[in-house]
Design an enzyme around this catalytic site. Structure first.
Site, PDB file in Angstrom:
ATOM      1  N   ASN A  83      39.710  20.922  32.787  1.00  0.00           N
ATOM      2  CA  ASN A  83      38.914  19.796  33.249  1.00  0.00           C
ATOM      3  C   ASN A  83      37.423  20.140  33.142  1.00  0.00           C
ATOM      4  OD1 ASN A  83      38.214  17.332  34.547  1.00  0.00           O
ATOM      5  ND2 ASN A  83      40.122  17.406  35.701  1.00  0.00           N
ATOM      6  N   HIS A 113      29.169  43.943  37.067  1.00  0.00           N
ATOM      7  CA  HIS A 113      27.959  44.766  37.128  1.00  0.00           C
ATOM      8  C   HIS A 113      28.177  45.919  38.092  1.00  0.00           C
ATOM      9  CE1 HIS A 113      25.842  41.702  34.831  1.00  0.00           C
ATOM     10  NE2 HIS A 113      26.508  40.825  35.566  1.00  0.00           N
ATOM     11  N   LYS A 178      45.295  34.816  48.239  1.00  0.00           N
ATOM     12  CA  LYS A 178      46.505  35.517  48.684  1.00  0.00           C
ATOM     13  C   LYS A 178      47.727  34.614  48.497  1.00  0.00           C
ATOM     14  CE  LYS A 178      44.333  39.111  50.407  1.00  0.00           C
ATOM     15  NZ  LYS A 178      44.271  40.339  49.681  1.00  0.00           N
TER      16      LYS A 178
END
Length: 186
Positions: A83, A113, A178
């Site tokens: 989408n 990073h 989770k």
């Protein structure tokens, strides 16, 4: 070893390297052209995706706006739908299986990073691949972080931040994302 070779090997690399910078610029140019293509000009969109994406299956639909870093690290299976406002930072490979549906405003980020400020400020970064299985539905506003694998037949709830692998056949939600239950068999 070139910076691109370091990038592809998963090592720290300099993202400001001229070769990588030029490749990102070429991909951004194709993304802009794709995003500015008339909605129903399907042939032009197909040609642009063929130039941008490394490999894609049948029936690919990517709504504008779509952005990626390189394109050549993206593999799309059959029946792929993304989408509006999908971002794929494909400094490493990003593989989507068949029948993947992605809600609006989702991001897939292979780029990372260093936590150490001195190293990070030197311009070094790394990339870890992302793998999305088949028959996966990803709700709106989901972020998938570097190195994550999402198993087949999984559903990721809207607004989730996926920082760890998600097994197959489950519904997972939250920040961090989770598992909350198994997907229901029909």
């Amino acid at each position: 070893m070139t910076e691109k070779e370091k990038q592809q090997a998963g090592e720290l690399y300099n993202g400001s390297d001229p070769e990588l910078t030029a490749e990102r610029a070429a991909a951004k140019k194709l993304c802009i052209e794709y995003n500015n293509t008339t909605y129903n000009d399907h042939q032009k969109k197909e040609r642009l995706l063929d130039r941008l994406i490394a490999l894609r299956g049948e029936n690919t639909i990517i709504e504008p706006n779509f952005f990626c870093d390189y394109g050549y690290n993206i593999v799309l299976g059959d029946n792929f739908y993304a989408n509006h406002n999908c971002v794929i930072l494909d400094c490493a490979e990003v593989v989507f299986g068949d029948n993947v549906f992605i809600g609006p405003n989702c991001g897939f980020y292979t780029a990372g990073h260093p936590l150490d400020a001195e190293t990070r400020n030197s311009g070094l970064e790394y990339a870890k691949p992302i793998k999305i299985g088949s028959n996966v539905w990803i709700g709106g506003n989901v972020c998938v972080m570097p190195g994550v694998t999402i198993g087949d037949n999984a559903v990721i709830g809207g607004g989730s931040v996926v920082v760890d692998d998600i097994p197959e056949g489950v519904v997972a939600v939250g920040n961090p994302c989770k598992v909350v239950k198994k997907t229901e068999e029909k």
